[in-house]
Design a protein around this motif. Structure first.
Motif, PDB file in Angstrom:
ATOM      1  N   HIS A   1     -31.889  -8.544 -17.146  1.00 14.96           N
ATOM      2  CA  HIS A   1     -31.254  -7.425 -16.074  1.00 14.96           C
ATOM      3  C   HIS A   1     -32.287  -7.409 -15.118  1.00 14.96           C
ATOM      4  CE1 HIS A   1     -28.006  -4.730 -15.476  1.00 14.96           C
ATOM      5  NE2 HIS A   1     -28.931  -3.788 -15.138  1.00 14.96           N
TER       6      HIS A   1
ATOM      7  N   ALA B   1     -26.651  -5.463  -9.966  1.00 12.55           N
ATOM      8  CA  ALA B   1     -25.930  -5.016 -11.301  1.00 12.55           C
ATOM      9  C   ALA B   1     -24.718  -4.441 -11.166  1.00 12.55           C
ATOM     10  CB  ALA B   1     -27.051  -3.819 -11.779  1.00 12.55           C
ATOM     11  N   LYS B   2     -23.665  -4.718 -11.934  1.00 10.40           N
ATOM     12  CA  LYS B   2     -22.184  -4.281 -11.914  1.00 10.40           C
ATOM     13  C   LYS B   2     -22.437  -2.971 -12.754  1.00 10.40           C
ATOM     14  CE  LYS B   2     -18.954  -5.820 -10.827  1.00 10.40           C
ATOM     15  NZ  LYS B   2     -17.776  -5.709  -9.943  1.00 10.40           N
ATOM     16  N   ASP B   3     -22.984  -3.111 -13.829  1.00  9.29           N
ATOM     17  CA  ASP B   3     -23.429  -1.743 -14.693  1.00  9.29           C
ATOM     18  C   ASP B   3     -24.671  -2.387 -15.514  1.00  9.29           C
ATOM     19  OD1 ASP B   3     -22.389  -3.667 -17.067  1.00  9.29           O
ATOM     20  OD2 ASP B   3     -20.284  -3.031 -16.518  1.00  9.29           O
ATOM     21  N   GLU B   4     -24.958  -1.452 -16.722  1.00  7.20           N
ATOM     22  CA  GLU B   4     -26.032  -1.696 -17.347  1.00  7.20           C
ATOM     23  C   GLU B   4     -25.944  -3.106 -18.137  1.00  7.20           C
ATOM     24  OE1 GLU B   4     -27.030   1.436 -19.579  1.00  7.20           O
ATOM     25  OE2 GLU B   4     -27.537   2.983 -17.901  1.00  7.20           O
ATOM     26  N   GLN B   5     -24.976  -3.623 -18.213  1.00 11.53           N
ATOM     27  CA  GLN B   5     -24.862  -4.663 -19.092  1.00 11.53           C
ATOM     28  C   GLN B   5     -24.197  -5.990 -18.410  1.00 11.53           C
ATOM     29  OE1 GLN B   5     -22.047  -3.526 -22.443  1.00 11.53           O
ATOM     30  NE2 GLN B   5     -24.105  -2.817 -23.615  1.00 11.53           N
ATOM     31  N   HIS B   6     -24.219  -5.911 -17.293  1.00 10.67           N
ATOM     32  CA  HIS B   6     -23.534  -6.969 -16.164  1.00 10.67           C
ATOM     33  C   HIS B   6     -24.083  -7.204 -14.992  1.00 10.67           C
ATOM     34  CE1 HIS B   6     -20.598  -6.216 -19.440  1.00 10.67           C
ATOM     35  NE2 HIS B   6     -20.296  -7.406 -19.408  1.00 10.67           N
TER      36      HIS B   6
ATOM     37  N   GLU C   1     -18.977 -12.688 -14.004  1.00 14.73           N
ATOM     38  CA  GLU C   1     -20.405 -11.691 -14.393  1.00 14.73           C
ATOM     39  C   GLU C   1     -21.065 -12.098 -15.383  1.00 14.73           C
ATOM     40  OE1 GLU C   1     -18.435  -8.032 -15.858  1.00 14.73           O
ATOM     41  OE2 GLU C   1     -17.908  -7.452 -13.759  1.00 14.73           O
TER      42      GLU C   1
ATOM     43  N   LYS D   1     -23.730 -11.726 -18.689  1.00 10.30           N
ATOM     44  CA  LYS D   1     -23.961 -10.640 -19.566  1.00 10.30           C
ATOM     45  C   LYS D   1     -25.597 -10.475 -19.366  1.00 10.30           C
ATOM     46  CE  LYS D   1     -23.292  -9.104 -24.125  1.00 10.30           C
ATOM     47  NZ  LYS D   1     -23.004  -7.657 -23.700  1.00 10.30           N
ATOM     48  N   SER D   2     -26.002  -9.217 -19.310  1.00  9.28           N
ATOM     49  CA  SER D   2     -27.356  -9.197 -19.358  1.00  9.28           C
ATOM     50  C   SER D   2     -28.282  -8.712 -20.465  1.00  9.28           C
ATOM     51  CB  SER D   2     -27.848  -8.177 -17.920  1.00  9.28           C
ATOM     52  OG  SER D   2     -27.390  -6.903 -18.270  1.00  9.28           O
TER      53      SER D   2
END
Length: 292
Positions: free
Chosen positions: A148, A167-172, A188, A190-191
């Protein structure tokens, strides 16, 4: 107070057993370090040897290079650790921070052991992560994994491939080629934040690809030998040859200790230890690359 500083303050409070209220008022028997998840593995390895010499404990909290910079700059920690160089903006904002390079670390590309791919070029990697190429040779869709944002590993990855990330969100996370006229991919990644998450994802998914620290990976598989994955040849070089780090492997980055220049004397002994013959040998013996 910013969200980041609030988190760092909470971390400092949670370890008040080890440190006084100000990290600058260092207790004689404890050094508190914040930063790189990759370098934290190295700190864990070297700290027992340092304790034998100086009877000083080293407590490390691995929460990412970016937070390591802020922690030492704002006095939350005695030292910071980052697996990259300070940026020009960071040096301008916090001129009292000094960075000291203690070694290097290779960044590895990991795939499932059932994946037929053995080697990859920088261009091919960039095409995969920016969505230009989306399938493996068997026509299976590539499952992208990425460290990430905020980690030195992530910064080194996009710099090496000359790509940009968001960062698209906290996980992607999404990527794109460098430049103002290019678009982010709609594919995407996955982070993750830790090496065990990267290895587990690649181990379980035959179509996954991930990147992370060689040194951290080697420490992980010592205790998890069942997690068999494949390390790719990058630009014609394998990261390990005959059980040792291949110095010709080009995908690597610096390992830096950060210290407040005004309080360097309080932590100088540990930095001197890392740069000593013994410290550099420990670094080399654990799949990191010594600076000396």
């Amino acid at each position: 107070m910013s969200k980041l500083l609030k988190k760092l303050a909470a971390i400092a409070l949670s370890f008040s057993l080890f440190l006084p209220c100000s990290a600058h008022l260092l207790e004689d028997d404890t050094i508190f370090i914040v930063g790189s998840t990759s370098m934290a593995k190295l700190i864990d390895i070297t700290s027992p040897h340092f304790y034998q010499q100086k009877q000083t404990k080293v407590v490390v909290r691995p929460i990412g290079s970016d937070k390591g910079v802020v922690a030492v700059a704002e006095g939350v920690s005695n030292l910071g650790i980052i697996s990259r160089y300070l940026t020009p903006d960071e040096m301008k904002r916090w001129p009292h921070i000094q960075q000291i390079t203690i070694g290097q670390d290779a960044i590895i590309l990991m795939v499932n052991i059932e994946n037929s791919i053995e080697r990859v070029s920088k261009e091919e990697l960039a095409n995969l992560y920016t969505g230009k190429h989306r399938f493996w040779e068997n026509n299976a869709p590539v499952a992208l994994m990425a460290k990430h944002l905020g980690h030195g590993t992530h910064s080194a990855f996009i710099n090496y491939l000359a790509i940009e990330s968001m960062a698209k969100d906290e996980q992607h996370v999404v990527f794109k080629p460098q430049g103002i006229n290019t678009l982010f991919s709609n594919i995407e990644a996955k982070s993750y934040h830790q090496i065990n998450q990267a290895v587990a994802s690649v181990f379980r998914n035959k179509d996954a690809i991930a990147f992370d620290s060689l040194g951290a990976y080697q420490q992980f598989i010592k205790n998890q030998p069942y997690a068999q994955i494949k390390l790719l040849n990058v630009e014609g070089q394998l990261p390990i040859i005959n059980g040792k780090v291949n110095k010709d492997y080009g995908f690597k980055r610096p390992l830096n200790i950060l210290v407040n220049k005004h309080f360097y004397s309080q932590t100088a002994a540990y930095i001197d230890f890392l740069l000593s013959e013994q410290g550099q040998k420990i670094i080399a013996d654990n799949y990191f690359i010594p600076i000396n």
